[in-house]
Write a protein that holds these residues in place. Sequence first.
Motif, PDB file in Angstrom:
ATOM      1  N   LYS A   1     -21.391 -85.535 -67.291  1.00 28.31           N
ATOM      2  CA  LYS A   1     -20.261 -85.530 -68.223  1.00 28.31           C
ATOM      3  C   LYS A   1     -20.713 -86.134 -69.544  1.00 28.31           C
ATOM      4  CE  LYS A   1     -15.512 -87.138 -68.685  1.00 28.31           C
ATOM      5  NZ  LYS A   1     -14.421 -87.841 -68.000  1.00 28.31           N
ATOM      6  N   ASN A   2     -20.370 -85.475 -70.643  1.00 29.78           N
ATOM      7  CA  ASN A   2     -20.704 -85.969 -71.972  1.00 29.78           C
ATOM      8  C   ASN A   2     -19.817 -87.171 -72.273  1.00 29.78           C
ATOM      9  OD1 ASN A   2     -21.028 -86.491 -74.689  1.00 29.78           O
ATOM     10  ND2 ASN A   2     -20.869 -84.372 -75.333  1.00 29.78           N
ATOM     11  N   ILE A   3     -20.423 -88.354 -72.346  1.00 28.61           N
ATOM     12  CA  ILE A   3     -19.680 -89.579 -72.625  1.00 28.61           C
ATOM     13  C   ILE A   3     -19.946 -90.084 -74.048  1.00 28.61           C
ATOM     14  CG2 ILE A   3     -19.508 -90.291 -70.211  1.00 28.61           C
ATOM     15  CD1 ILE A   3     -21.914 -92.190 -70.778  1.00 28.61           C
ATOM     16  N   SER A   4     -20.580 -89.268 -74.864  1.00 26.78           N
ATOM     17  CA  SER A   4     -20.908 -89.672 -76.230  1.00 26.78           C
ATOM     18  C   SER A   4     -19.723 -89.409 -77.158  1.00 26.78           C
ATOM     19  CB  SER A   4     -22.141 -88.919 -76.717  1.00 26.78           C
ATOM     20  OG  SER A   4     -21.814 -87.571 -76.992  1.00 26.78           O
ATOM     21  N   THR A   5     -19.955 -89.578 -78.445  1.00 25.85           N
ATOM     22  CA  THR A   5     -18.891 -89.396 -79.434  1.00 25.85           C
ATOM     23  C   THR A   5     -18.926 -88.025 -80.109  1.00 25.85           C
ATOM     24  OG1 THR A   5     -20.289 -90.394 -81.129  1.00 25.85           O
ATOM     25  CG2 THR A   5     -18.778 -91.864 -79.939  1.00 25.85           C
TER      26      THR A   5
ATOM     27  N   GLU B   1     -19.262 -80.453 -75.055  1.00 27.32           N
ATOM     28  CA  GLU B   1     -18.366 -81.168 -75.963  1.00 27.32           C
ATOM     29  C   GLU B   1     -18.042 -82.534 -75.360  1.00 27.32           C
ATOM     30  OE1 GLU B   1     -17.358 -80.124 -78.989  1.00 27.32           O
ATOM     31  OE2 GLU B   1     -18.612 -78.346 -78.696  1.00 27.32           O
ATOM     32  N   VAL B   2     -17.457 -83.418 -76.145  1.00 27.15           N
ATOM     33  CA  VAL B   2     -17.084 -84.741 -75.662  1.00 27.15           C
ATOM     34  C   VAL B   2     -16.165 -84.597 -74.444  1.00 27.15           C
ATOM     35  CG1 VAL B   2     -15.869 -86.881 -76.235  1.00 27.15           C
ATOM     36  CG2 VAL B   2     -17.285 -85.738 -77.955  1.00 27.15           C
ATOM     37  N   GLY B   3     -16.513 -85.250 -73.351  1.00 22.01           N
ATOM     38  CA  GLY B   3     -15.716 -85.214 -72.135  1.00 22.01           C
ATOM     39  C   GLY B   3     -15.978 -84.020 -71.239  1.00 22.01           C
ATOM     40  N   GLN B   4     -16.743 -83.059 -71.698  1.00 22.52           N
ATOM     41  CA  GLN B   4     -17.010 -81.851 -70.908  1.00 22.52           C
ATOM     42  C   GLN B   4     -18.062 -82.141 -69.843  1.00 22.52           C
ATOM     43  OE1 GLN B   4     -18.446 -78.520 -73.175  1.00 22.52           O
ATOM     44  NE2 GLN B   4     -18.288 -77.111 -71.447  1.00 22.52           N
ATOM     45  N   THR B   5     -17.909 -81.516 -68.698  1.00 24.45           N
ATOM     46  CA  THR B   5     -18.848 -81.631 -67.593  1.00 24.45           C
ATOM     47  C   THR B   5     -19.645 -80.344 -67.487  1.00 24.45           C
ATOM     48  OG1 THR B   5     -17.354 -83.115 -66.418  1.00 24.45           O
ATOM     49  CG2 THR B   5     -19.046 -82.031 -65.108  1.00 24.45           C
ATOM     50  N   VAL B   6     -20.971 -80.474 -67.373  1.00 32.51           N
ATOM     51  CA  VAL B   6     -21.860 -79.323 -67.227  1.00 32.51           C
ATOM     52  C   VAL B   6     -22.906 -79.641 -66.161  1.00 32.51           C
ATOM     53  CG1 VAL B   6     -21.581 -78.523 -69.610  1.00 32.51           C
ATOM     54  CG2 VAL B   6     -23.411 -80.118 -69.061  1.00 32.51           C
ATOM     55  N   GLU B   7     -23.583 -78.619 -65.698  1.00 36.17           N
ATOM     56  CA  GLU B   7     -24.704 -78.829 -64.790  1.00 36.17           C
ATOM     57  C   GLU B   7     -25.954 -79.041 -65.628  1.00 36.17           C
ATOM     58  OE1 GLU B   7     -24.421 -77.003 -60.488  1.00 36.17           O
ATOM     59  OE2 GLU B   7     -24.657 -75.460 -62.013  1.00 36.17           O
ATOM     60  N   ALA B   8     -26.763 -80.025 -65.236  1.00 35.62           N
ATOM     61  CA  ALA B   8     -27.992 -80.299 -65.976  1.00 35.62           C
ATOM     62  C   ALA B   8     -28.974 -81.023 -65.077  1.00 35.62           C
ATOM     63  CB  ALA B   8     -27.693 -81.137 -67.210  1.00 35.62           C
ATOM     64  N   ASP B   9     -30.263 -80.734 -65.282  1.00 36.91           N
ATOM     65  CA  ASP B   9     -31.295 -81.446 -64.535  1.00 36.91           C
ATOM     66  C   ASP B   9     -32.146 -82.323 -65.451  1.00 36.91           C
ATOM     67  OD1 ASP B   9     -32.794 -79.483 -65.810  1.00 36.91           O
ATOM     68  OD2 ASP B   9     -33.138 -78.335 -63.992  1.00 36.91           O
ATOM     69  N   ASP B  10     -31.884 -82.274 -66.769  1.00 39.96           N
ATOM     70  CA  ASP B  10     -32.589 -83.108 -67.735  1.00 39.96           C
ATOM     71  C   ASP B  10     -31.610 -83.454 -68.847  1.00 39.96           C
ATOM     72  OD1 ASP B  10     -34.518 -84.457 -69.187  1.00 39.96           O
ATOM     73  OD2 ASP B  10     -35.445 -82.631 -69.984  1.00 39.96           O
TER      74      ASP B  10
ATOM     75  N   ALA C   1     -30.002 -86.982 -71.540  1.00 38.48           N
ATOM     76  CA  ALA C   1     -30.124 -88.347 -72.043  1.00 38.48           C
ATOM     77  C   ALA C   1     -29.041 -89.207 -71.394  1.00 38.48           C
ATOM     78  CB  ALA C   1     -29.975 -88.366 -73.554  1.00 38.48           C
ATOM     79  N   GLU C   2     -29.465 -90.258 -70.714  1.00 38.75           N
ATOM     80  CA  GLU C   2     -28.514 -91.111 -69.996  1.00 38.75           C
ATOM     81  C   GLU C   2     -27.543 -91.840 -70.923  1.00 38.75           C
ATOM     82  OE1 GLU C   2     -30.526 -93.604 -67.175  1.00 38.75           O
ATOM     83  OE2 GLU C   2     -31.394 -91.881 -66.149  1.00 38.75           O
ATOM     84  N   GLU C   3     -27.929 -92.025 -72.186  1.00 40.41           N
ATOM     85  CA  GLU C   3     -27.008 -92.682 -73.116  1.00 40.41           C
ATOM     86  C   GLU C   3     -25.897 -91.744 -73.582  1.00 40.41           C
ATOM     87  OE1 GLU C   3     -30.608 -91.431 -75.628  1.00 40.41           O
ATOM     88  OE2 GLU C   3     -30.284 -92.299 -73.662  1.00 40.41           O
ATOM     89  N   TRP C   4     -26.073 -90.450 -73.366  1.00 37.66           N
ATOM     90  CA  TRP C   4     -25.070 -89.465 -73.770  1.00 37.66           C
ATOM     91  C   TRP C   4     -24.314 -88.864 -72.599  1.00 37.66           C
ATOM     92  CZ3 TRP C   4     -28.738 -86.374 -77.468  1.00 37.66           C
ATOM     93  CH2 TRP C   4     -28.919 -87.103 -78.641  1.00 37.66           C
ATOM     94  N   PHE C   5     -24.910 -88.880 -71.420  1.00 36.56           N
ATOM     95  CA  PHE C   5     -24.306 -88.231 -70.262  1.00 36.56           C
ATOM     96  C   PHE C   5     -24.220 -89.176 -69.072  1.00 36.56           C
ATOM     97  CE2 PHE C   5     -25.855 -84.679 -72.738  1.00 36.56           C
ATOM     98  CZ  PHE C   5     -24.848 -83.734 -72.606  1.00 36.56           C
TER      99      PHE C   5
END
Length: 89
Positions: A5-9, A24-33, A35-39
Motif C-alpha cells: 500500500k502506498n503510504i507516502s504523500t 496513488e496515495v493509499g492505493q494497494t498494488v502487487e509488487a515484489d520490489d 521502497a519501504e519508506e513509500w510502501f
Amino acid sequence: MPQVKNISTGPRGAYLKGVLTMAEVGQTVEADDFAEEWFQELDGDDAPSLTKMTVDELKAFAEANEIDLGDATKKADILSAIELALEDK
C-alpha cells in the motif's frame, strides 16, 4: 505476490517482475520490489479483496498480473475477467 500500500504523500512506483507499477496515495498494488519508506507490505489478511478494489485498482491488478480484460469497462465485467483468469492459473 505481496500486496503493498502506498503510504507516502504522492504517487509512487513499485516493481512487479521488473515492470513499473504506479500507485496513488493509499492505493494497494502487487509488487515484489518497492521502497519501504513509500510502501507498506500487507499481510494476506490485510490485502483487500477484489470486490473492494476500485475500477482503477482492478485495472492495475490486471495489468500487473498480465490479465487481458478485453472490452470490459464496468466493475462487474472486470471482476469476472480477473476471476476467470485467476481460476485458469
